[in-house]
Design a protein around this motif. Sequence first.
Motif, PDB file in Angstrom:
ATOM      1  N   LYS A  53     -70.312  79.326  31.928  1.00 42.60           N
ATOM      2  CA  LYS A  53     -69.803  78.762  33.082  1.00 42.60           C
ATOM      3  C   LYS A  53     -71.305  79.055  34.303  1.00 42.60           C
ATOM      4  CE  LYS A  53     -68.305  75.475  35.630  1.00 42.60           C
ATOM      5  NZ  LYS A  53     -68.144  74.162  35.171  1.00 42.60           N
ATOM      6  N   GLU A  54     -71.996  77.599  33.962  1.00 45.07           N
ATOM      7  CA  GLU A  54     -73.524  77.838  34.603  1.00 45.07           C
ATOM      8  C   GLU A  54     -74.228  76.699  35.709  1.00 45.07           C
ATOM      9  OE1 GLU A  54     -77.208  78.056  32.669  1.00 45.07           O
ATOM     10  OE2 GLU A  54     -75.786  78.746  31.000  1.00 45.07           O
ATOM     11  N   PRO A  55     -73.277  76.666  37.580  1.00 45.99           N
ATOM     12  CA  PRO A  55     -73.078  76.158  38.042  1.00 45.99           C
ATOM     13  C   PRO A  55     -75.287  74.797  37.988  1.00 45.99           C
ATOM     14  CG  PRO A  55     -73.476  78.398  39.584  1.00 45.99           C
ATOM     15  CD  PRO A  55     -73.642  78.180  37.868  1.00 45.99           C
ATOM     16  N   GLY A  56     -74.093  73.365  38.624  1.00 40.74           N
ATOM     17  CA  GLY A  56     -75.624  72.784  38.639  1.00 40.74           C
ATOM     18  C   GLY A  56     -75.638  72.230  37.360  1.00 40.74           C
ATOM     19  N   LYS A  57     -75.100  72.769  35.893  1.00 45.03           N
ATOM     20  CA  LYS A  57     -74.945  71.838  34.606  1.00 45.03           C
ATOM     21  C   LYS A  57     -74.298  72.275  33.609  1.00 45.03           C
ATOM     22  CE  LYS A  57     -79.513  75.290  33.952  1.00 45.03           C
ATOM     23  NZ  LYS A  57     -80.261  76.743  32.321  1.00 45.03           N
ATOM     24  N   ASN A  58     -74.485  70.688  32.869  1.00 44.17           N
ATOM     25  CA  ASN A  58     -73.121  70.041  33.157  1.00 44.17           C
ATOM     26  C   ASN A  58     -73.073  69.892  31.741  1.00 44.17           C
ATOM     27  OD1 ASN A  58     -73.301  69.087  36.030  1.00 44.17           O
ATOM     28  ND2 ASN A  58     -70.619  69.929  34.915  1.00 44.17           N
ATOM     29  N   PHE A  59     -72.315  70.180  30.399  1.00 46.02           N
ATOM     30  CA  PHE A  59     -73.323  68.539  28.752  1.00 46.02           C
ATOM     31  C   PHE A  59     -73.617  67.687  28.927  1.00 46.02           C
ATOM     32  CE2 PHE A  59     -71.629  66.873  24.988  1.00 46.02           C
ATOM     33  CZ  PHE A  59     -72.457  68.122  24.619  1.00 46.02           C
ATOM     34  N   PHE A  60     -73.342  67.011  30.030  1.00 45.88           N
ATOM     35  CA  PHE A  60     -73.596  65.716  30.162  1.00 45.88           C
ATOM     36  C   PHE A  60     -74.466  65.392  31.302  1.00 45.88           C
ATOM     37  CE2 PHE A  60     -69.488  65.241  28.465  1.00 45.88           C
ATOM     38  CZ  PHE A  60     -68.841  64.159  27.552  1.00 45.88           C
ATOM     39  N   ASP A  61     -75.156  66.226  31.939  1.00 49.00           N
ATOM     40  CA  ASP A  61     -75.985  66.244  32.918  1.00 49.00           C
ATOM     41  C   ASP A  61     -75.155  65.889  33.987  1.00 49.00           C
ATOM     42  OD1 ASP A  61     -77.865  67.020  31.362  1.00 49.00           O
ATOM     43  OD2 ASP A  61     -78.641  64.818  30.815  1.00 49.00           O
ATOM     44  N   VAL A  62     -74.255  65.725  34.504  1.00 49.51           N
ATOM     45  CA  VAL A  62     -73.940  64.990  35.644  1.00 49.51           C
ATOM     46  C   VAL A  62     -71.282  65.741  35.233  1.00 49.51           C
ATOM     47  CG1 VAL A  62     -74.974  62.449  35.788  1.00 49.51           C
ATOM     48  CG2 VAL A  62     -72.539  63.110  34.532  1.00 49.51           C
ATOM     49  N   PRO A  63     -70.762  65.348  36.342  1.00 48.03           N
ATOM     50  CA  PRO A  63     -69.236  66.470  36.116  1.00 48.03           C
ATOM     51  C   PRO A  63     -69.090  65.412  34.401  1.00 48.03           C
ATOM     52  CG  PRO A  63     -70.439  67.066  38.261  1.00 48.03           C
ATOM     53  CD  PRO A  63     -71.245  65.502  37.193  1.00 48.03           C
ATOM     54  N   ALA A  64     -68.347  65.904  34.303  1.00 48.66           N
ATOM     55  CA  ALA A  64     -67.530  64.950  33.721  1.00 48.66           C
ATOM     56  C   ALA A  64     -65.703  65.207  33.158  1.00 48.66           C
ATOM     57  CB  ALA A  64     -67.656  64.665  32.016  1.00 48.66           C
ATOM     58  N   PHE A  65     -65.318  64.124  33.436  1.00 46.68           N
ATOM     59  CA  PHE A  65     -63.449  64.527  33.636  1.00 46.68           C
ATOM     60  C   PHE A  65     -62.876  63.877  32.345  1.00 46.68           C
ATOM     61  CE2 PHE A  65     -65.482  63.951  37.315  1.00 46.68           C
ATOM     62  CZ  PHE A  65     -65.650  65.089  38.075  1.00 46.68           C
ATOM     63  N   LEU A  66     -61.314  63.937  32.236  1.00 46.33           N
ATOM     64  CA  LEU A  66     -60.444  63.283  31.563  1.00 46.33           C
ATOM     65  C   LEU A  66     -60.471  62.286  31.922  1.00 46.33           C
ATOM     66  CD1 LEU A  66     -58.829  65.633  29.898  1.00 46.33           C
ATOM     67  CD2 LEU A  66     -60.616  64.255  29.040  1.00 46.33           C
ATOM     68  N   THR A  67     -59.957  61.173  31.671  1.00 43.05           N
ATOM     69  CA  THR A  67     -60.113  59.196  33.033  1.00 43.05           C
ATOM     70  C   THR A  67     -59.215  59.422  33.440  1.00 43.05           C
ATOM     71  OG1 THR A  67     -60.058  57.320  33.148  1.00 43.05           O
ATOM     72  CG2 THR A  67     -58.531  58.546  30.886  1.00 43.05           C
ATOM     73  N   VAL A  68     -58.403  58.991  34.737  1.00 42.24           N
ATOM     74  CA  VAL A  68     -57.163  58.769  35.512  1.00 42.24           C
ATOM     75  C   VAL A  68     -57.036  57.300  35.497  1.00 42.24           C
ATOM     76  CG1 VAL A  68     -57.824  60.477  36.929  1.00 42.24           C
ATOM     77  CG2 VAL A  68     -58.317  58.347  37.354  1.00 42.24           C
ATOM     78  N   SER A  69     -57.876  56.248  34.732  1.00 45.24           N
ATOM     79  CA  SER A  69     -57.749  55.182  34.352  1.00 45.24           C
ATOM     80  C   SER A  69     -58.981  54.384  33.840  1.00 45.24           C
ATOM     81  CB  SER A  69     -57.318  54.195  35.921  1.00 45.24           C
ATOM     82  OG  SER A  69     -57.575  53.288  35.725  1.00 45.24           O
ATOM     83  N   ALA A  70     -58.206  52.880  32.912  1.00 50.46           N
ATOM     84  CA  ALA A  70     -59.350  52.683  32.327  1.00 50.46           C
ATOM     85  C   ALA A  70     -60.275  51.092  32.728  1.00 50.46           C
ATOM     86  CB  ALA A  70     -58.818  52.019  31.112  1.00 50.46           C
ATOM     87  N   GLN A  71     -59.029  51.557  33.990  1.00 51.19           N
ATOM     88  CA  GLN A  71     -59.714  50.199  35.070  1.00 51.19           C
ATOM     89  C   GLN A  71     -61.538  49.822  35.219  1.00 51.19           C
ATOM     90  OE1 GLN A  71     -58.670  49.557  39.361  1.00 51.19           O
ATOM     91  NE2 GLN A  71     -60.055  48.661  39.455  1.00 51.19           N
ATOM     92  N   LEU A  72     -62.073  50.644  35.445  1.00 54.36           N
ATOM     93  CA  LEU A  72     -63.503  50.374  36.114  1.00 54.36           C
ATOM     94  C   LEU A  72     -64.524  49.543  35.215  1.00 54.36           C
ATOM     95  CD1 LEU A  72     -64.151  53.319  38.438  1.00 54.36           C
ATOM     96  CD2 LEU A  72     -63.648  50.701  39.182  1.00 54.36           C
ATOM     97  N   HIS A  73     -64.299  50.477  33.687  1.00 53.34           N
ATOM     98  CA  HIS A  73     -64.510  49.936  32.589  1.00 53.34           C
ATOM     99  C   HIS A  73     -64.162  48.480  31.887  1.00 53.34           C
ATOM    100  CE1 HIS A  73     -65.156  54.659  32.393  1.00 53.34           C
ATOM    101  NE2 HIS A  73     -66.233  54.335  31.760  1.00 53.34           N
ATOM    102  N   LEU A  74     -63.248  48.033  32.023  1.00 53.03           N
ATOM    103  CA  LEU A  74     -62.240  47.039  32.191  1.00 53.03           C
ATOM    104  C   LEU A  74     -63.060  46.209  33.096  1.00 53.03           C
ATOM    105  CD1 LEU A  74     -58.137  47.532  31.645  1.00 53.03           C
ATOM    106  CD2 LEU A  74     -60.112  47.019  29.588  1.00 53.03           C
ATOM    107  N   GLU A  75     -62.891  46.433  34.130  1.00 53.17           N
ATOM    108  CA  GLU A  75     -64.135  45.358  35.361  1.00 53.17           C
ATOM    109  C   GLU A  75     -65.666  45.539  34.290  1.00 53.17           C
ATOM    110  OE1 GLU A  75     -64.467  45.661  39.463  1.00 53.17           O
ATOM    111  OE2 GLU A  75     -62.603  47.615  39.660  1.00 53.17           O
TER     112      GLU A  75
END
Length: 484
Positions: A211-233
């Motif tokens: 764990k390194e503060p400010g460093k992420n695998f995708f360069d941004v924080p990534a999460f498991l989805t809570v909903s597909a809605q925004l992608h469906l939009e």
Amino acid sequence: MQAPLAARAARGLSGALRACCTSAPRPGPAPAPRVSVREALGGHSSSGASVQVQGWVRSVRSQKEVLFLHINDGSSLEHLQIVADPSLDNSDLSFGSSVEVQGVLVKSPYKKQNVELKADRIEVIGHCDPKAFPFKYKERYPLEYVRQYPHLRCRTNTLGSILRVRSEATDAIHSFFKTNGYIHIHTPVITSNDCEGAGELFQVEPSSKVKEPGKNFFDVPAFLTVSAQLHLEVMSGAFSQVFSFGPTFRAENSQSRRHLAEFYMVEAEMSFVESLQDIMQVMETLFKVTTETVLSSCPEDVELLHKFVAPGQKDKLEQMLKNKFLIISYTEAIETLKKASQNFTFTPQWGADLQTEHEKYLVKYCGNIPVFVINYPLDLKPFYMRDNEDEPQHTVAAVDLLVPGVGELFGGSLREERLHLLQQRLARLGLTDTYQWYLDLRRFGSVPHGGFGMGFERYLQCILGVDNIKDVIPFPRFPHSCLL
């Protein structure tokens, strides 16, 4: 002399090989076709046909002159009766063992079955120690007990029926959307968006990463989805009707009977829609068509659950299917709750969210008919819901469908397609930079649109009457439990 002799020997061997390869194979009996228990019982193989069946032993009864065996392979709730000579019995033939049986299908003299299999060969594939096996022949176990064995519980009749219904319901939902012209979209499981804004997210990082503060695998924080809605939009800007059906995740520290950390959501988005009524109509039709399909495709499984797990559920379900769903506003719902003689743990008041106890009371108040609650306060809902511009109440065009025994089953809304209003709301919430891409959807060919999501496990609870959501999913995930 050695060379000519060797050449002759080679020629002789070559000729023998040619003769071996070119000679016709000896005729032998063709192997019996393999059929499922469902096919055997359903008459897909005619009486007198020689067949092979594989499955698991559900009962063994050896008599002096005949051996009776019941086997099941998961294709049907019903078992296939095997009739054999006792000489085919052996010490490995016990409840829970896996077997392969070959024989002839014959008309059964017993009223409860049309055919049985007269066996000429029984082979035990895998032995099962009946003393150590946690389930016993003819025992009916409560779902709470069965839940202790997530790796074995699918062997029980109850879980078998639930999982077959789950499979049929999945197919019926896909069929509904395909029939009505929806495009199926595979939306991502890993996302940088928090659709619900509730903060109940599982963050994703490589297991090997320090764990390194400010460093992420995708360069941004990534999460498991809570909903597909925004992608469906996003997709609704190119396809007028889209849907998804997949896993969603909530890091909700709840042990309730209707919450899971991983569950399946059915979500749909429709373009050129300007009325909540249109969205509610799709919700109601999806529920009724899917349920009627399930009832007709696996009636024995549903009947078993209604009889032994949820007596009285059959009548409740018939009520839901034959009646038009009701509609009340959030404001009317709060007034109804305030007048209730029941004492609630959470005091109902305008501006507060409806709790499960409120939802169940409202459904009961409406005669156990599903009820749409519409037009919630703006402050209760995520940023994307359409402003009704109804000062001083200030509500949004949101809808929840409440059903008996479960409470909220569907949630949906019209989406805010007006750029200036969406900009103002995102600015107030400090989300403008995060959702620039979402604003782009409104800049480039936006249309009035809306959609909904349905919790699939809650749907199964609703139609089957299963009390705990952990019992309608193959491998439940909830706080302090991630077995297998």
